[in-house]
Each structure stands twice: as C-alpha cells, then as structure tokens.
Design a protein around this motif. Sequence first.
Motif: not given
Length: 125
Positions: A36-40, A90-101, A113-123
């Motif tokens: 999981w990554f996030r971008q505030g 912690d307010t941010a758009v949260y993304y999940c990401a995948a890497r092989g191996g 290598d792969y990313w979702g579109q993100g989901t907004q978390v607002t605190v």
Amino acid sequence: QVQLVESGGGLVQAGDSLRLSCAASGRTFSTYTISWFRQGPGKEREFVAGISRGGGNTYYTDSVKGRFTISRDNAKNTVYLQMSSLKFEDTAVYYCAARGGAGWSRTSSADYDYWGQGTQVTVST
C-alpha cells in the motif's frame, strides 16, 4: 499481469478505524508482493505497508507502525489494510501496488509494476 481495485475509503473522524481492500484479478495473485502507498494533498506518493507473497512477512513505514495492519487472503485474491487510531495526517489517496516475485520491503514506487486507481481516505479533526 494483474489488475487491482481498491475500496473501503471514506470520511472518518480522528481516532476512528477503517479497513481498505485491494481486490486483484488473475490466477497468479499469490506470486505477487503487494504493498500500500498513499499520496496526501501536495505530497509525494509514499510507501505505507508491504506484505510478502505468502503473507508471512510484513513491513511498515514508521508513522503507521502499531496503528495499521496489512494482511492478505490469497484464496480471495485480496489484500487488506486495517487502519486504526487514524490521524488527520493519514488523509490521502491510498493505492495498492503489485510486483512480481519477492520484495515485500521495497518502498520505492518504481519497484512496482501494477497499480490500482486509488481510494480516498479523509480524516477530520
């Protein structure tokens, strides 16, 4: 190849809990390390938590240790991020990401290598 879809974001108050989900397509989900990554607002994307392919190893950025828990259910092709004691920062758009191996402690977005579109978390305070 894997496609990722996040869900579970929303508006909560400081101190509340929230669980994010990352649903993946494909039969080879268990071969991917997931993080999981996030971008505030006005900030760069940052690593939050990572989990190994089998789920036995996890890694967290210091600011969420003890408050967030990452887990996965390979039978359901889903990774979760349980967040508790949420803070305004912690307010941010949260993304999940995948890497092989392997590489569950890789914290650079360039390693994934792969990313979702993100989901907004607002605190709110």
